[in-house]
Design a protein around this motif. Structure first.
Motif, mmCIF file in Angstrom:
data_model
loop_
_atom_site.group_PDB
_atom_site.id
_atom_site.type_symbol
_atom_site.label_atom_id
_atom_site.label_comp_id
_atom_site.label_asym_id
_atom_site.label_seq_id
_atom_site.Cartn_x
_atom_site.Cartn_y
_atom_site.Cartn_z
ATOM 1 N N ARG A 124 0.831 -1.198 0.000
ATOM 2 C CA ARG A 124 0.000 0.000 0.000
ATOM 3 C C ARG A 124 0.871 1.255 0.000
ATOM 4 N N ASP A 125 1.952 1.220 0.772
ATOM 5 C CA ASP A 125 2.853 2.388 0.819
ATOM 6 C C ASP A 125 3.380 2.725 -0.571
ATOM 7 N N ARG A 126 3.694 1.675 -1.346
ATOM 8 C CA ARG A 126 4.253 1.922 -2.673
ATOM 9 C C ARG A 126 3.216 2.568 -3.592
ATOM 10 N N PHE A 127 1.977 2.131 -3.486
ATOM 11 C CA PHE A 127 0.962 2.733 -4.353
ATOM 12 C C PHE A 127 0.558 4.124 -3.861
ATOM 13 N N VAL A 128 0.661 4.349 -2.580
ATOM 14 C CA VAL A 128 0.472 5.717 -2.082
ATOM 15 C C VAL A 128 1.600 6.596 -2.632
ATOM 16 N N ALA A 129 2.814 6.054 -2.632
ATOM 17 C CA ALA A 129 3.950 6.815 -3.174
ATOM 18 C C ALA A 129 3.712 7.150 -4.638
ATOM 19 N N GLU A 134 11.337 16.922 -7.057
ATOM 20 C CA GLU A 134 10.059 17.122 -6.368
ATOM 21 C C GLU A 134 9.370 15.772 -6.113
ATOM 22 N N ALA A 135 9.421 14.910 -7.136
ATOM 23 C CA ALA A 135 8.769 13.603 -7.007
ATOM 24 C C ALA A 135 9.475 12.748 -5.952
ATOM 25 N N ALA A 136 10.798 12.820 -5.928
ATOM 26 C CA ALA A 136 11.555 12.041 -4.946
ATOM 27 C C ALA A 136 11.214 12.496 -3.537
ATOM 28 N N GLN A 137 11.105 13.804 -3.382
ATOM 29 C CA GLN A 137 10.759 14.341 -2.074
ATOM 30 C C GLN A 137 9.355 13.888 -1.668
ATOM 31 N N ALA A 138 8.434 13.945 -2.629
ATOM 32 C CA ALA A 138 7.050 13.558 -2.348
ATOM 33 C C ALA A 138 6.949 12.081 -1.973
ATOM 34 N N ALA A 139 7.818 11.266 -2.571
ATOM 35 C CA ALA A 139 7.764 9.827 -2.326
ATOM 36 C C ALA A 139 8.602 9.432 -1.119
ATOM 37 N N GLY A 140 9.335 10.378 -0.558
ATOM 38 C CA GLY A 140 10.205 10.062 0.574
ATOM 39 C C GLY A 140 11.409 9.233 0.184
ATOM 40 N N THR A 141 11.850 9.397 -1.051
ATOM 41 C CA THR A 141 12.990 8.620 -1.543
ATOM 42 C C THR A 141 14.294 9.199 -0.988
ATOM 43 N N PRO A 142 15.177 8.346 -0.470
ATOM 44 C CA PRO A 142 16.458 8.860 0.004
ATOM 45 C C PRO A 142 17.306 9.371 -1.163
ATOM 46 N N THR A 143 18.267 10.230 -0.854
ATOM 47 C CA THR A 143 19.101 10.806 -1.902
ATOM 48 C C THR A 143 19.953 9.751 -2.594
ATOM 49 N N ARG A 144 20.388 8.774 -1.808
ATOM 50 C CA ARG A 144 21.295 7.774 -2.342
ATOM 51 C C ARG A 144 20.770 6.392 -1.968
ATOM 52 N N PHE A 145 20.629 5.507 -2.944
ATOM 53 C CA PHE A 145 20.107 4.179 -2.641
ATOM 54 C C PHE A 145 20.458 3.187 -3.740
ATOM 55 N N GLU A 146 20.149 1.917 -3.487
ATOM 56 C CA GLU A 146 20.427 0.836 -4.425
ATOM 57 C C GLU A 146 19.188 0.546 -5.250
ATOM 58 N N LEU A 182 9.366 5.738 -13.508
ATOM 59 C CA LEU A 182 9.746 6.735 -12.505
ATOM 60 C C LEU A 182 9.358 6.248 -11.108
ATOM 61 N N VAL A 183 8.156 5.662 -11.007
ATOM 62 C CA VAL A 183 7.708 5.157 -9.708
ATOM 63 C C VAL A 183 8.551 3.962 -9.282
ATOM 64 N N MET A 184 8.859 3.087 -10.244
ATOM 65 C CA MET A 184 9.762 1.964 -9.935
ATOM 66 C C MET A 184 11.054 2.481 -9.331
ATOM 67 N N PHE A 185 11.611 3.465 -10.012
ATOM 68 C CA PHE A 185 12.891 4.032 -9.588
ATOM 69 C C PHE A 185 12.784 4.625 -8.185
ATOM 70 N N LEU A 186 11.801 5.494 -7.980
ATOM 71 C CA LEU A 186 11.741 6.244 -6.725
ATOM 72 C C LEU A 186 11.290 5.383 -5.551
ATOM 73 N N THR A 187 10.695 4.203 -5.846
ATOM 74 C CA THR A 187 10.332 3.295 -4.763
ATOM 75 C C THR A 187 11.226 2.053 -4.769
ATOM 76 N N ALA A 188 12.261 2.098 -5.606
ATOM 77 C CA ALA A 188 13.226 0.991 -5.699
ATOM 78 C C ALA A 188 12.542 -0.342 -5.982
ATOM 79 N N ARG A 200 5.413 -4.485 -12.567
ATOM 80 C CA ARG A 200 4.173 -5.017 -12.004
ATOM 81 C C ARG A 200 4.000 -4.627 -10.537
ATOM 82 N N ASP A 201 5.110 -4.204 -9.918
ATOM 83 C CA ASP A 201 5.010 -3.758 -8.526
ATOM 84 C C ASP A 201 4.391 -2.371 -8.421
ATOM 85 N N VAL A 202 4.317 -1.629 -9.527
ATOM 86 C CA VAL A 202 3.825 -0.253 -9.460
ATOM 87 C C VAL A 202 2.566 -0.037 -10.300
ATOM 88 N N ILE A 203 2.087 -1.104 -10.944
ATOM 89 C CA ILE A 203 0.817 -1.043 -11.666
ATOM 90 C C ILE A 203 -0.185 -1.878 -10.881
#
Length: 523
Positions: free
Chosen positions: A203-208, A322-334, A498-504, A509-512
């Motif tokens: 749910r968190d990912r789809f909210v993101a 802006e999108a990264a901030q909205a999604a709570g994405t860290p600046t640096r990640f895998e 973009l959503v895949m990226f920002l939610t890692a 299929r994880d974001v649709i």
RNA sequence: GAGGCUGUAGCUCAGUCGGUAGAGCAUCGGACUUUUAAUCCGUUGGUCCUGGGUUCGAGUCCCAGCAGCCUCACCA
């Protein structure tokens, strides 16, 4: 201690031979008590009827005044933390029963709503005999409302000490394993509603995703872009190289295709004086399915009059940040095996420079490029030099791009909708934004010369089949250009990626919410 | 389209060399007014994805098919 055999209707003690006893069904369990799927449901239907017998509607009704559990928890944090403190304010909560623990005439429930989870404690003495009859009818998955004082249990867990119960909706199906949740990837996608309830972080990912889309709109509208809607049913699908889905309009008796891109109609709007426009919508491509491809996906395209592809780089960075901030994405990640860093400005690297760096060939020399391509097993005979170069780039450079990196200045021949560099007509003013070897955005300085556009539509590149090319004649579009399209920058962003990226997320299929699936034979 | 892996109870998973199908959760019955995936005792539950084949005997081996996941191809 009291043995169960004392209460067993079957012969007591009797030397305990397992084989003999189970013939006689217990009187308390109707129909002999099997637990196939249908009898699991029957147990729930029996409780449903029991609720009706109490004069209650098992499908509930409007229930006003519930506080989101997340807010209740915030209040709870401010209370006296001493064990068994139940003197907090009276609250009303509503949600789904996720866990149910019975300790005789004391029951603990983990209740979940869209904002969080909280423990409810129900004592037989405390709720009274009438409400206790409802408690007997509860199953995992039911929707229930509670009133009670907020406090902390003996073990310090934040708890609503219930004094009132409102039954809201019966669940007739057995929920997934309460610890593992729904694991099977197939079931998770086909029954997304269950995945949303039980899946870790789903749910968190789809909210993101919602927050990201909001952020994209916010950046564009704050810069004066108008959001528009183009036709999804078209006579011919242009603006990208992909096979369209075909359909038919009965009343008009005409073949139609679903759009594969947003580009050509948005550019018509530039001609019409809508100088900053964007569309955020679904496009359809009749191609393979993979962890990065779904036949229908969401694209955002934006066009800005009097800009160019550098304008679009700035816009892209603004949107991503802006999108990264909205999604709570860290600046640096895998992500996808790459370490990515969102710190602006994103790197900018020329297409030819990257090609030379990775392959060691001389991008300015077609023979050198062809040799490097052949070494990769790429077919070179009878194909346009820029097509070969493009294949080589994809085979060698793409996967090395951790990014985010703007790859700029593409071979002109593979960019039939892009303005050429004034001082280098073989180079197109185009960039693609890569992250972890995946293309997330694509932008041009838009070609607005109608004569050149028409010529490029007519010219089929050697080695490219008609349907593989994005050069597809659209005479109405040419006519629009002849009326004068302002010089402009245009940008396309694949929203799902973009959503895949920002939610890692590793798969599209994880974001649709409801990705494409073959039908199951069953049901 | 090609290859690899997977498919067993409502859910999560075991299943040895081919010899009558197993566990946990859930269900049902029982104990328990402070639980946290509650615990404890008992109970129940199977088209072993489908269809063939080999065999005295197949969840297990073989063939074909269906579905899912992954990789590749395709999708510039």
């Amino acid at each position: 201690m009291s043995q169960p055999t004392e209460h067993s209707p079957v012969a007591p003690s009797a030397a305990h031979h397992d084989g003999t006893a189970p013939a006689a069904p217990a009187p308390g369990s109707p129909a002999g008590g099997s637990t196939t799927k249908s009898t699991l449901e029957k147990a729930r239907r029996d409780k449903l009827e029991k609720l009706r017998g109490l004069g209650l509607d098992p499908w509930g009704k409007r229930y006003d005044g519930a506080t989101p559990i997340g807010q209740v928890r915030e209040v709870g944090e401010t209370l006296d933390k001493s064990p068994e403190f139940s003197g907090g304010p009276t609250v009303r909560v509503a949600g789904r029963i996720m866990l149910l623990r019975s300790a005789g005439s004391l029951v603990f429930i983990d209740l979940v709503d869209r904002t969080g989870r909280i423990q409810i404690m129900l004592g037989k003495k405390q709720v009274g005999p009438d409400a206790w009859k409802i408690i007997d009818c509860l199953d995992l998955g039911d929707l229930v409302g509670f009133d009670g004082r907020l406090g902390h249990s003996k073990t310090g867990e934040m708890t609503v000490f219930a004094s009132g119960v409102e039954f809201l909706t019966k669940s007739l199906e057995t929920p997934p394993d309460k610890f593992h949740g729904l694991v099977d990837a197939d079931l998770r996608q086909r029954m997304r509603y269950l995945d949303l309830i039980h899946g870790e972080g789903v749910r968190d990912r789809f909210v993101a995703r919602c927050r990201i889309v909001e952020a994209v709109r916010r950046v564009l509208t704050s810069r004066g872009y108008l959001e528009v809607e183009g036709p999804t049913l078209q006579e011919s699908a242009g603006g990208a190289a992909a096979r369209p889905f075909k359909t038919h309009h009965n009343a008009l008796d005409m073949p139609l295709v679903l759009r594969i891109a947003l580009e050509l109609h948005l550019k018509r709007l530039l001609v019409g004086g809508m100088e900053r426009v964007f569309e955020l919508g679904r496009v359809y491509r009749n191609e393979g399915v993979s962890p990065r491809h779904n036949p229908e996906f969401t694209m955002m395209e934006a066009y800005e009059a009097y800009g160019d592809y550098f304008t679009m780089m700035d816009l892209t960075e603004a949107i991503f940040l802006e999108a990264a901030q909205a999604a709570g994405t860290p600046t640096r990640f895998e992500w996808m095996g790459h370490t990515v860093d969102l710190t602006p400005p994103f790197r900018r690297a020329k297409y030819d420079d990257l090609l030379a760096e990775v392959t060691g060939c001389n991008p300015a020399d077609p023979a050198s490029v062809a040799a490097a391509a052949a070494a990769q097993g790429i077919e070179t005979a009878g194909r346009h030099a820029d097509v070969i170069k493009s294949d080589l780039f994809e085979a060698t450079v793409e996967k090395t791009l951790s990014g985010p990196v703007f790859v700029i200045d593409y071979p002109a021949a593979i960019c039939p909708l892009t303005k050429r560099k004034a001082d280098a007509p073989h180079v197109a003013e185009r960039f693609e934004l890569y992250v972890a070897g995946i293309e997330l955005a694509n932008a041009y300085t838009e070609l607005n010369d109608p004569d050149l556009q028409e010529e490029l539509f007519r010219t089929q590149l050697a080695g490219l089949a008609q349907e593989e090319s994005m050069a597809r004649m659209d005479t109405d579009f040419i006519r629009a250009l002849r009326h004068g399209m302002p010089p402009a920058g245009g940008l396309g962003i694949g929203i799902d990626r973009l959503v895949m990226f920002l939610t890692a997320a590793p798969s599209i299929r994880d974001v649709i919410l409801f990705p494409i699936h073959r039908p199951h034979a069953e049901s």
